[in-house]
Design a protein around this motif. Structure first.
Motif, PDB file in Angstrom:
ATOM      1  N   LEU A 218     -36.662  85.498   7.338  1.00 53.75           N
ATOM      2  CA  LEU A 218     -36.876  87.620   7.028  1.00 53.75           C
ATOM      3  C   LEU A 218     -37.299  88.223   7.796  1.00 53.75           C
ATOM      4  N   GLY A 219     -38.576  88.172   7.572  1.00 56.38           N
ATOM      5  CA  GLY A 219     -39.397  89.522   8.118  1.00 56.38           C
ATOM      6  C   GLY A 219     -38.858  88.905   9.827  1.00 56.38           C
ATOM      7  N   THR A 220     -38.717  87.877   9.959  1.00 55.05           N
ATOM      8  CA  THR A 220     -38.606  87.918  11.491  1.00 55.05           C
ATOM      9  C   THR A 220     -37.898  89.018  12.263  1.00 55.05           C
ATOM     10  N   PHE A 221     -36.375  88.419  11.535  1.00 61.77           N
ATOM     11  CA  PHE A 221     -34.797  88.781  11.809  1.00 61.77           C
ATOM     12  C   PHE A 221     -35.922  91.159  11.968  1.00 61.77           C
ATOM     13  N   SER A 222     -36.349  91.118  11.116  1.00 58.92           N
ATOM     14  CA  SER A 222     -36.586  92.609  11.078  1.00 58.92           C
ATOM     15  C   SER A 222     -37.188  92.791  11.887  1.00 58.92           C
ATOM     16  N   ALA A 223     -38.574  91.758  12.059  1.00 55.90           N
ATOM     17  CA  ALA A 223     -39.327  91.754  13.418  1.00 55.90           C
ATOM     18  C   ALA A 223     -38.189  92.277  14.267  1.00 55.90           C
ATOM     19  N   LEU A 224     -37.182  91.540  15.130  1.00 52.28           N
ATOM     20  CA  LEU A 224     -36.483  91.067  15.594  1.00 52.28           C
ATOM     21  C   LEU A 224     -35.629  92.890  15.797  1.00 52.28           C
ATOM     22  N   ILE A 225     -34.836  93.264  14.695  1.00 56.82           N
ATOM     23  CA  ILE A 225     -34.230  94.381  14.878  1.00 56.82           C
ATOM     24  C   ILE A 225     -35.232  95.689  15.509  1.00 56.82           C
ATOM     25  N   ALA A 226     -35.928  95.331  15.059  1.00 55.25           N
ATOM     26  CA  ALA A 226     -37.025  96.504  15.771  1.00 55.25           C
ATOM     27  C   ALA A 226     -37.373  96.834  16.695  1.00 55.25           C
ATOM     28  N   LEU A 227     -38.142  95.569  17.236  1.00 54.96           N
ATOM     29  CA  LEU A 227     -37.665  95.411  18.943  1.00 54.96           C
ATOM     30  C   LEU A 227     -36.329  95.507  19.719  1.00 54.96           C
ATOM     31  N   PHE A 228     -35.582  94.374  19.051  1.00 51.74           N
ATOM     32  CA  PHE A 228     -34.493  94.508  20.213  1.00 51.74           C
ATOM     33  C   PHE A 228     -33.107  95.626  19.623  1.00 51.74           C
ATOM     34  N   GLY A 229     -34.067  96.004  18.505  1.00 50.96           N
ATOM     35  CA  GLY A 229     -32.381  97.379  18.429  1.00 50.96           C
ATOM     36  C   GLY A 229     -32.834  98.777  18.686  1.00 50.96           C
ATOM     37  N   ARG A 230     -33.205  98.467  19.290  1.00 55.12           N
ATOM     38  CA  ARG A 230     -33.900 100.436  20.181  1.00 55.12           C
ATOM     39  C   ARG A 230     -32.093 101.446  20.471  1.00 55.12           C
ATOM     40  N   ASN A 231     -30.786 100.393  20.912  1.00 51.16           N
ATOM     41  CA  ASN A 231     -29.789 101.387  22.132  1.00 51.16           C
ATOM     42  C   ASN A 231     -29.438 101.436  20.764  1.00 51.16           C
ATOM     43  N   LEU A 232     -29.857 101.215  19.168  1.00 52.29           N
ATOM     44  CA  LEU A 232     -28.811 101.343  18.152  1.00 52.29           C
ATOM     45  C   LEU A 232     -29.248 103.034  17.819  1.00 52.29           C
ATOM     46  N   PRO A 233     -27.878 103.336  17.272  1.00 57.88           N
ATOM     47  CA  PRO A 233     -28.117 105.153  16.928  1.00 57.88           C
ATOM     48  C   PRO A 233     -29.607 105.121  15.638  1.00 57.88           C
ATOM     49  N   LEU A 234     -30.375 106.024  15.784  1.00 55.82           N
ATOM     50  CA  LEU A 234     -31.588 106.197  15.040  1.00 55.82           C
ATOM     51  C   LEU A 234     -31.073 105.832  13.599  1.00 55.82           C
ATOM     52  N   SER A 235     -30.395 106.803  13.103  1.00 57.55           N
ATOM     53  CA  SER A 235     -29.511 106.605  11.509  1.00 57.55           C
ATOM     54  C   SER A 235     -29.088 104.891  10.907  1.00 57.55           C
ATOM     55  N   LEU A 236     -28.420 104.435  11.488  1.00 60.39           N
ATOM     56  CA  LEU A 236     -27.786 103.129  11.435  1.00 60.39           C
ATOM     57  C   LEU A 236     -29.241 102.240  11.655  1.00 60.39           C
ATOM     58  N   ARG A 237     -29.688 101.975  12.788  1.00 63.87           N
ATOM     59  CA  ARG A 237     -31.163 101.329  12.493  1.00 63.87           C
ATOM     60  C   ARG A 237     -32.081 101.140  11.283  1.00 63.87           C
ATOM     61  N   ALA A 238     -32.587 102.630  11.149  1.00 60.56           N
ATOM     62  CA  ALA A 238     -33.173 103.323   9.681  1.00 60.56           C
ATOM     63  C   ALA A 238     -32.589 102.542   8.944  1.00 60.56           C
ATOM     64  N   ASN A 239     -31.120 102.479   8.432  1.00 61.92           N
ATOM     65  CA  ASN A 239     -30.745 102.566   7.376  1.00 61.92           C
ATOM     66  C   ASN A 239     -30.534 100.816   7.365  1.00 61.92           C
ATOM     67  N   VAL A 240     -30.406 100.066   8.047  1.00 67.88           N
ATOM     68  CA  VAL A 240     -30.346  98.360   8.286  1.00 67.88           C
ATOM     69  C   VAL A 240     -31.653  97.922   7.942  1.00 67.88           C
TER      70      VAL A 240
ATOM     71  N   SER B  37     -40.207  76.816   0.560  1.00 65.89           N
ATOM     72  CA  SER B  37     -40.156  77.096   1.375  1.00 65.89           C
ATOM     73  C   SER B  37     -39.278  78.664   0.917  1.00 65.89           C
ATOM     74  N   MET B  38     -39.309  78.915  -0.472  1.00 61.44           N
ATOM     75  CA  MET B  38     -39.332  80.708  -0.182  1.00 61.44           C
ATOM     76  C   MET B  38     -40.144  81.096   0.565  1.00 61.44           C
ATOM     77  N   LEU B  39     -41.377  80.865   1.186  1.00 60.97           N
ATOM     78  CA  LEU B  39     -41.607  81.842   1.670  1.00 60.97           C
ATOM     79  C   LEU B  39     -41.867  81.062   3.462  1.00 60.97           C
ATOM     80  N   LEU B  40     -41.166  80.377   3.691  1.00 56.95           N
ATOM     81  CA  LEU B  40     -40.076  80.019   4.827  1.00 56.95           C
ATOM     82  C   LEU B  40     -39.063  81.417   4.700  1.00 56.95           C
ATOM     83  N   TRP B  41     -38.436  80.714   3.394  1.00 59.31           N
ATOM     84  CA  TRP B  41     -37.423  82.225   3.216  1.00 59.31           C
ATOM     85  C   TRP B  41     -38.072  83.666   3.998  1.00 59.31           C
ATOM     86  N   VAL B  42     -38.972  84.006   3.659  1.00 61.14           N
ATOM     87  CA  VAL B  42     -39.289  85.250   3.492  1.00 61.14           C
ATOM     88  C   VAL B  42     -40.023  85.583   5.009  1.00 61.14           C
TER      89      VAL B  42
END
Length: 662
Positions: free
Chosen positions: A105-127, A97-102
């Motif tokens: 977590l990795g899935t959300f990070s990947a989604l931000i990387a793919l669909f967060g391109r309209n974010l300011p570069l600095s904010l996206r990097a910090n997130v 279950s902890m492996l599913l948790w991470v």
């Protein structure tokens, strides 16, 4: 490709290395203005997700082929177990279950990387850097204390099987849904911390946070609902909510997330409540982490909790202190520099949303105290006390009542300054529906609790008010039908979503009051051929029939069901023994009549061939879960709104930065 367990272990080590890179380089680039370093956040997040996914696929493969040389598979699987439970067994234990948790977590990070391109570069990097911190901490926790790929030598011939109460379709779905909700709030948390680091929080920030928060809220709603339904039909107790500490641990972030959604609306529209919205974003994920600690630390005894060694609890406690303490310290440092933005009158839509936040957070605080106070008292003094349903029903019920009464007013009030008398006039049909519904309940259900008809009236008031909200906005019955249809088509989907979500609460409330106030119950010892009656149903025990499943034995109580003397069906509750663990479970039988259910749970058998039966009749019980589905549908409608799909526009070139308070 050979899925050796060592490959999975090595993939986790590589994912940890990438998480550490993601934690450092982007935020360093943000502080120095280096676009190249900030740009590393996206590719590194995608690489990290790929390695975690590889590790998860490796563990899943070990379960599918019954590789009992892996200790985790030996402890939680069996070669005769059905395929669906071999898959769900991956997360039906602490390590998996902890492996599913991470992975999530990795899935959300990947989604931000793919669909967060309209974010300011600095904010996206910090997130993404903050997401990297969280991922690195949990990967280190897994590798240090909870390795799912540990080997056994020599390999056992057969496994010990999965905990029988977890061998159910509901429990195959419940944990992933719940984890998507828990972990989804990490994105709101990351946005809050990143904005505090960057010193820039505005209406655009609220627009960026809302879709992620709404996604997490929908998953958490679905996870809690699925867990409630599983407990209802699988545990054999016939209840849908028990105020179990682990249930409370999932309800607290849900309440905080609901408050965050409403607060973000005010911030987006009026640039107000900045400090409060950021705090809610921190608290929602902090409460999710708290729930993880309660389940994994061994401090609770629950049907949901994993019994684990103290080292794991200490490690997770350290994670709590690091992220909760660190984020609140950053908040205390930066929050005084935040300007509150637009002002508004107490009687306004903003005021209604603030009232909503007040009661939601007060309910959350009451549950927090009731859940943790006994644990803290025992740790400090050794004294043991129990805080049970009476406390939670009274406190949360008292706080929910004014919230539910005020909820329909919010969408009708104008921004900045509203007319409460005018809104009351527009809600007159809802008030009328409440009176009619309460009167019908009084006439139909005699002898029940005195307040129950009033709660049914309150539910009707909420549902009709949600309908009136839409009819008012499209001017139904006040404008030509073609005009109303055109206005309905042009109405933002978020408006439809709000109406459905509010109506879903009313539907759920109907189910709650029907099940708790008007249910009937009996416990009887029945012999073959004997008939018992309840709520217009006659149940005759035809016999006890043994059956064999793939990894269990059943003793089925075959009950014929008659209504007005006419045979209408068969109910087959069963006592089940899982052979590998020699552990019994109860398989209740349910017969549905529209939204109500006849519920039969078997007990012990007698030497004379009789069996104990616990029989319930539960009016309107299915409306509890139908209401949550309506709420989730409302969330989906809001999420499909173009304004949230596209996200916030890029900020203007010149935007003042906040300076830390002196």
């Amino acid at each position: 490709m050979t899925f050796s367990p060592e490959i999975g272990h090595y993939a986790l080590i590589l994912a940890l290395a990438l998480a550490l890179i993601q934690s450092v380089l982007p935020i360093w680039g943000s502080r120095t203005g280096d676009a190249v370093l900030m740009g590393t956040a996206g590719p590194v997040a995608l690489g990290q997700f790929a390695f975690i996914a590889l590790a998860f696929a490796t563990l899943t493969h070990a379960y599918l082929v019954s590789d009992f040389s892996v200790e985790n598979v030996f402890q939680n699987s069996h070669s005769a177990k059905p395929l669906i439970y071999k898959i769900s067994g991956v997360w039906g234990n602490h390590e998996g279950s902890m492996l599913l948790w991470v992975l999530i977590l990795g899935t959300f990070s990947a989604l931000i990387a793919l669909f967060g391109r309209n974010l300011p570069l600095s904010l996206r990097a910090n997130v993404l850097a903050v997401q990297g911190w969280i991922t690195a901490a949990f990967l280190l926790f897994i590798l240090k204390t909870s390795n799912p790929f540990a080997r056994l030598s020599p390999a056992p011939f057969e496994g010990r099987d999965l905990n029988p109460v977890l061998q159910d379709p509901g429990l195959a779905i419940h944990p992933p849904l719940l984890y998507f909700g828990y972990v989804g709030f990490s994105v709101s948390f990351a946005f809050a911390v990143a904005a505090l680091i960057d010193g820039r929080i505005d209406a655009a920030w609220a627009r960026w946070v809302r879709p992620w928060t709404l996604t997490a809220w929908m998953f958490l709603t679905a996870g809690i609902s699925m867990g409630s339904f599983w407990a209802y039909y699988e545990l054999g107790w016939g209840g849908w909510w028990f105020w179990d500490p682990v249930e409370n641990a999932s309800l607290m972030p849900w309440l905080a997330g609901t408050a965050l959604l409403h607060s973000a609306v005010v911030m987006e529209k009026r640039e107000a409540l900045k400090v409060w919205t950021v705090l809610l974003a921190i608290l929602a994920f902090s409460l999710s982490l708290l729930g993880t600690f309660l389940v994994r630390s061994g401090v609770l005894t629950s049907v949901h909790a994993f019994a684990v060694d103290p080292e794991r609890g200490v490690f997770i406690l350290a994670i709590l202190v690091l992220f909760i303490g660190g984020s609140l310290a950053l908040y205390a440092w930066r929050a005084p520099a935040l300007k509150q933005g637009g002002l508004f009158a107490p009687i306004s839509r903003e005021g209604a949303l603030v009232l909503n936040n007040l009661f939601l957070t007060a309910s959350c605080a009451a549950i927090f105290v009731g859940t943790l106070y006994p644990l803290a008292l025992e740790a400090l003094t050794g004294a043991k006390i129990s805080v049970g349903p009476p406390f939670f029903n009274l406190t949360v019920g008292a706080l929910s009542l004014p919230l539910l009464l005020a909820m329909p007013f919010g969408p009708f009030l104008a921004w900045k300054r509203g007319d409460i008398a005018g809104v009351a006039q527009r809600l007159v049909w809802a008030f009328g529906a409440a009176l009619v519904a309460a009167g019908i309940a009084f006439a139909m259900f005699r002898g029940g609790p005195v307040l129950a008809p009033f709660v049914i009236g309150l539910a009707a008031y909420i549902i009709i008010a949600a309908v009136l909200e839409i009819t008012e906005r499209v001017q139904l019955f006040r404008a030509p039908l073609a005009t109303a249809w055109a206005r309905a088509r042009g109405l933002p989907r978020s408006a439809w979503g709000t109406a459905f979500a509010h109506a879903g609460i009313g539907v759920m409330l109907l189910g709650i009051v029907g099940e708790t106030a008007y249910r009937q119950e009996m416990i009887v010892q029945v012999k073959p051929g004997q008939t018992v009656s309840m709520a217009g149903y006659d149940l005759t025990l035809e016999g006890l029939v043994p059956t064999q499943g793939p990894n269990y034995r059943d003793l089925v109580a075959r009950l014929s069901v008659r209504e007005d003397g006419v045979l209408t069906g068969l109910m087959e509750p069963a006592k089940r023994i899982f052979t590998a663990r020699n552990m019994p479970t109860t398989e209740a039988a349910m017969r549905t009549n529209v939204f109500s259910q006849l519920y039969v749970s078997p007990g012990d058998t007698g030497e004379d061939g009789s069996i104990a039966l616990r029989i319930f009749y539960k009016p309107m019980v299915l409306l509890i879960w139908i209401g949550t589905l309506v709420m989730i549908f409302g969330g989906l409608l809001s999420l499909s709104d173009r304004r949230l799909r596209v996200g916030a526009p890029k900020p203007a070139a010149r935007r003042p930065r906040l300076e830390p308070a002196e």
